[in-house]
Design a protein around this motif. Structure first.
Motif, PDB file in Angstrom:
ATOM      1  N   GLY A 192       7.448   4.231 -23.960  1.00  0.00           N
ATOM      2  CA  GLY A 192       6.388   3.823 -24.872  1.00  0.00           C
ATOM      3  C   GLY A 192       5.177   4.690 -24.574  1.00  0.00           C
ATOM      4  N   LEU A 193       4.124   4.482 -25.311  1.00  0.00           N
ATOM      5  CA  LEU A 193       2.910   5.285 -25.159  1.00  0.00           C
ATOM      6  C   LEU A 193       1.703   4.366 -24.991  1.00  0.00           C
ATOM      7  CD1 LEU A 193       3.609   7.699 -28.143  1.00  0.00           C
ATOM      8  CD2 LEU A 193       3.893   8.242 -25.708  1.00  0.00           C
ATOM      9  N   TYR A 194       0.684   4.863 -24.287  1.00  0.00           N
ATOM     10  CA  TYR A 194      -0.581   4.132 -24.253  1.00  0.00           C
ATOM     11  C   TYR A 194      -1.723   5.105 -24.398  1.00  0.00           C
ATOM     12  CZ  TYR A 194      -1.817   5.198 -19.304  1.00  0.00           C
ATOM     13  OH  TYR A 194      -2.168   5.809 -18.123  1.00  0.00           O
ATOM     14  N   ILE A 195      -2.835   4.574 -24.884  1.00  0.00           N
ATOM     15  CA  ILE A 195      -4.051   5.371 -24.984  1.00  0.00           C
ATOM     16  C   ILE A 195      -5.129   4.684 -24.159  1.00  0.00           C
ATOM     17  CG2 ILE A 195      -4.891   4.279 -27.106  1.00  0.00           C
ATOM     18  CD1 ILE A 195      -5.767   7.243 -27.918  1.00  0.00           C
ATOM     19  N   PHE A 196      -5.824   5.490 -23.369  1.00  0.00           N
ATOM     20  CA  PHE A 196      -6.960   4.989 -22.594  1.00  0.00           C
ATOM     21  C   PHE A 196      -8.155   5.008 -23.545  1.00  0.00           C
ATOM     22  CE2 PHE A 196     -10.501   5.029 -19.729  1.00  0.00           C
ATOM     23  CZ  PHE A 196     -10.096   4.213 -18.690  1.00  0.00           C
ATOM     24  N   SER A 197      -8.540   3.852 -23.999  1.00  0.00           N
ATOM     25  CA  SER A 197      -9.503   3.721 -25.091  1.00  0.00           C
ATOM     26  C   SER A 197     -10.948   3.658 -24.608  1.00  0.00           C
ATOM     27  CB  SER A 197      -9.203   2.459 -25.900  1.00  0.00           C
ATOM     28  OG  SER A 197     -10.146   2.293 -26.928  1.00  0.00           O
ATOM     29  N   GLN A 198     -11.787   4.317 -25.372  1.00  0.00           N
ATOM     30  CA  GLN A 198     -13.230   4.129 -25.271  1.00  0.00           C
ATOM     31  C   GLN A 198     -13.764   3.824 -26.665  1.00  0.00           C
ATOM     32  OE1 GLN A 198     -15.914   4.521 -22.613  1.00  0.00           O
ATOM     33  NE2 GLN A 198     -14.094   3.658 -21.671  1.00  0.00           N
ATOM     34  N   ALA A 199     -12.893   3.208 -27.488  1.00  0.00           N
ATOM     35  CA  ALA A 199     -13.293   2.838 -28.850  1.00  0.00           C
ATOM     36  C   ALA A 199     -14.427   1.824 -28.782  1.00  0.00           C
ATOM     37  CB  ALA A 199     -12.106   2.261 -29.607  1.00  0.00           C
ATOM     38  N   MET A 200     -15.417   2.026 -29.635  1.00  0.00           N
ATOM     39  CA  MET A 200     -16.596   1.163 -29.638  1.00  0.00           C
ATOM     40  C   MET A 200     -16.600   0.156 -30.780  1.00  0.00           C
ATOM     41  SD  MET A 200     -19.457   3.942 -28.491  1.00  0.00           S
ATOM     42  CE  MET A 200     -20.761   2.734 -28.474  1.00  0.00           C
ATOM     43  N   ASN A 201     -15.631   0.289 -31.695  1.00  0.00           N
ATOM     44  CA  ASN A 201     -15.606  -0.604 -32.852  1.00  0.00           C
ATOM     45  C   ASN A 201     -14.223  -0.545 -33.499  1.00  0.00           C
ATOM     46  OD1 ASN A 201     -15.570   1.762 -34.588  1.00  0.00           O
ATOM     47  ND2 ASN A 201     -17.774   1.921 -34.202  1.00  0.00           N
ATOM     48  N   GLU A 202     -14.035  -1.323 -34.547  1.00  0.00           N
ATOM     49  CA  GLU A 202     -12.738  -1.389 -35.226  1.00  0.00           C
ATOM     50  C   GLU A 202     -12.301  -0.028 -35.753  1.00  0.00           C
ATOM     51  OE1 GLU A 202     -10.521  -4.014 -38.656  1.00  0.00           O
ATOM     52  OE2 GLU A 202     -12.685  -3.687 -38.838  1.00  0.00           O
ATOM     53  N   GLN A 203     -13.215   0.701 -36.387  1.00  0.00           N
ATOM     54  CA  GLN A 203     -12.856   1.995 -36.970  1.00  0.00           C
ATOM     55  C   GLN A 203     -12.355   2.970 -35.905  1.00  0.00           C
ATOM     56  OE1 GLN A 203     -12.450   2.659 -40.177  1.00  0.00           O
ATOM     57  NE2 GLN A 203     -11.601   4.586 -39.494  1.00  0.00           N
ATOM     58  N   GLU A 204     -12.977   2.983 -34.749  1.00  0.00           N
ATOM     59  CA  GLU A 204     -12.518   3.876 -33.679  1.00  0.00           C
ATOM     60  C   GLU A 204     -11.172   3.422 -33.116  1.00  0.00           C
ATOM     61  OE1 GLU A 204     -15.519   4.692 -30.740  1.00  0.00           O
ATOM     62  OE2 GLU A 204     -16.703   5.868 -32.165  1.00  0.00           O
ATOM     63  N   GLY A 205     -10.922   2.116 -33.082  1.00  0.00           N
ATOM     64  CA  GLY A 205      -9.611   1.616 -32.673  1.00  0.00           C
ATOM     65  C   GLY A 205      -8.536   2.083 -33.648  1.00  0.00           C
ATOM     66  N   ASP A 213     -18.632   1.151 -22.197  1.00  0.00           N
ATOM     67  CA  ASP A 213     -18.795   0.232 -21.069  1.00  0.00           C
ATOM     68  C   ASP A 213     -19.670  -0.976 -21.400  1.00  0.00           C
ATOM     69  OD1 ASP A 213     -17.200   1.842 -19.555  1.00  0.00           O
ATOM     70  OD2 ASP A 213     -18.745   2.429 -18.117  1.00  0.00           O
ATOM     71  N   ASN A 214     -20.640  -0.805 -22.269  1.00  0.00           N
ATOM     72  CA  ASN A 214     -21.598  -1.880 -22.511  1.00  0.00           C
ATOM     73  C   ASN A 214     -21.525  -2.461 -23.913  1.00  0.00           C
ATOM     74  OD1 ASN A 214     -22.865  -1.826 -19.886  1.00  0.00           O
ATOM     75  ND2 ASN A 214     -23.634   0.187 -20.490  1.00  0.00           N
ATOM     76  N   ILE A 215     -20.398  -2.275 -24.595  1.00  0.00           N
ATOM     77  CA  ILE A 215     -20.276  -2.873 -25.924  1.00  0.00           C
ATOM     78  C   ILE A 215     -20.020  -4.369 -25.787  1.00  0.00           C
ATOM     79  CG2 ILE A 215     -19.499  -0.716 -26.998  1.00  0.00           C
ATOM     80  CD1 ILE A 215     -16.640  -1.854 -27.011  1.00  0.00           C
ATOM     81  N   ARG A 258     -15.451  -4.936 -28.648  1.00  0.00           N
ATOM     82  CA  ARG A 258     -14.237  -4.542 -27.927  1.00  0.00           C
ATOM     83  C   ARG A 258     -13.010  -5.213 -28.560  1.00  0.00           C
ATOM     84  NH1 ARG A 258     -14.230  -1.776 -23.545  1.00  0.00           N
ATOM     85  NH2 ARG A 258     -16.282  -2.497 -22.907  1.00  0.00           N
ATOM     86  N   THR A 259     -13.165  -6.470 -28.933  1.00  0.00           N
ATOM     87  CA  THR A 259     -12.074  -7.182 -29.600  1.00  0.00           C
ATOM     88  C   THR A 259     -11.758  -6.529 -30.945  1.00  0.00           C
ATOM     89  OG1 THR A 259     -12.685  -9.249 -28.507  1.00  0.00           O
ATOM     90  CG2 THR A 259     -11.337  -9.425 -30.508  1.00  0.00           C
ATOM     91  N   ALA A 260     -12.772  -6.151 -31.689  1.00  0.00           N
ATOM     92  CA  ALA A 260     -12.563  -5.494 -32.980  1.00  0.00           C
ATOM     93  C   ALA A 260     -11.849  -4.158 -32.798  1.00  0.00           C
ATOM     94  CB  ALA A 260     -13.899  -5.300 -33.694  1.00  0.00           C
ATOM     95  N   GLY A 294      -8.269  -3.516 -34.376  1.00  0.00           N
ATOM     96  CA  GLY A 294      -8.064  -2.393 -35.292  1.00  0.00           C
ATOM     97  C   GLY A 294      -6.898  -1.527 -34.844  1.00  0.00           C
ATOM     98  N   PHE A 295      -6.832  -1.255 -33.546  1.00  0.00           N
ATOM     99  CA  PHE A 295      -5.733  -0.469 -32.984  1.00  0.00           C
ATOM    100  C   PHE A 295      -4.399  -1.180 -33.197  1.00  0.00           C
ATOM    101  CE2 PHE A 295      -2.825   0.766 -29.633  1.00  0.00           C
ATOM    102  CZ  PHE A 295      -2.972   2.139 -29.565  1.00  0.00           C
ATOM    103  N   CYS A 296      -4.321  -2.422 -32.748  1.00  0.00           N
ATOM    104  CA  CYS A 296      -3.065  -3.165 -32.801  1.00  0.00           C
ATOM    105  C   CYS A 296      -2.588  -3.378 -34.236  1.00  0.00           C
ATOM    106  CB  CYS A 296      -3.211  -4.497 -32.072  1.00  0.00           C
ATOM    107  SG  CYS A 296      -3.427  -4.320 -30.286  1.00  0.00           S
TER     108      CYS A 296
END
Length: 138
Positions: A64-77, A112-114, A119-121, A125-127
């Motif tokens: 499988g694959l994973y991404i180390f995320s620094q997404a700040m919102n749904e669109q970035e996810g 880090d500070n979102i 973070r949930t969004a 968005g990713f999932c």
């Protein structure tokens, strides 16, 4: 047997003897697809992605694959999910695609500070995007 590990550039170039050990002792491997930069937010591929996928295929180890995320919102996810979906590795990732959201090691990550809501969004968005592409996600 239900033993699965994750691997990335941090393990370096894994030797053939270790791949044989993995084949004999693991159910599969989750490979780091890439990451979003801590400061500029660019999505980059893991240094050993090609090699690790090739070796899983050579040794017939499910991955499988994973991404180390620094997404700040749904669109970035969503953007991170689409980077994985449009890659040549997505279809063979039988163990799904995983969202890894952590604080930066130095405490200076862009996400880090979102807020918990942001973070949930990002994770949702990713999932949701991976699910729409008919792949397991976590």
């Amino acid at each position: 047997m239900n033993n699965i590990i994750d691997i990335s550039y941090a393990q370096g170039k894994i030797l053939n003897s270790q791949w044989q050990y993995f084949k004999d002792n693991l159910s599969g491997i989750i490979i780091r697809f890439g990451y979003r930069g801590y400061s500029n937010g660019n999505i980059k591929l893991d240094k050993y992605l090609d090699y690790n996928v090739y070796k899983c295929q050579e040794y017939n180890i499910p991955y499988g694959l994973y991404i180390f995320s620094q997404a700040m919102n749904e669109q970035e996810g969503i953007e991170e999910a689409n980077a994985v979906i449009t890659s040549e590795y997505f279809n063979d990732a039988t163990l799904g695609v995983w969202f890894d959201s952590e604080l930066a090691h130095d405490g200076d990550g862009r996400a880090d500070n979102i807020s918990i809501a942001d973070r949930t969004a990002a994770a949702k968005g990713f999932c949701d995007t991976i699910i729409l592409a008919n792949k397991k996600v976590g």
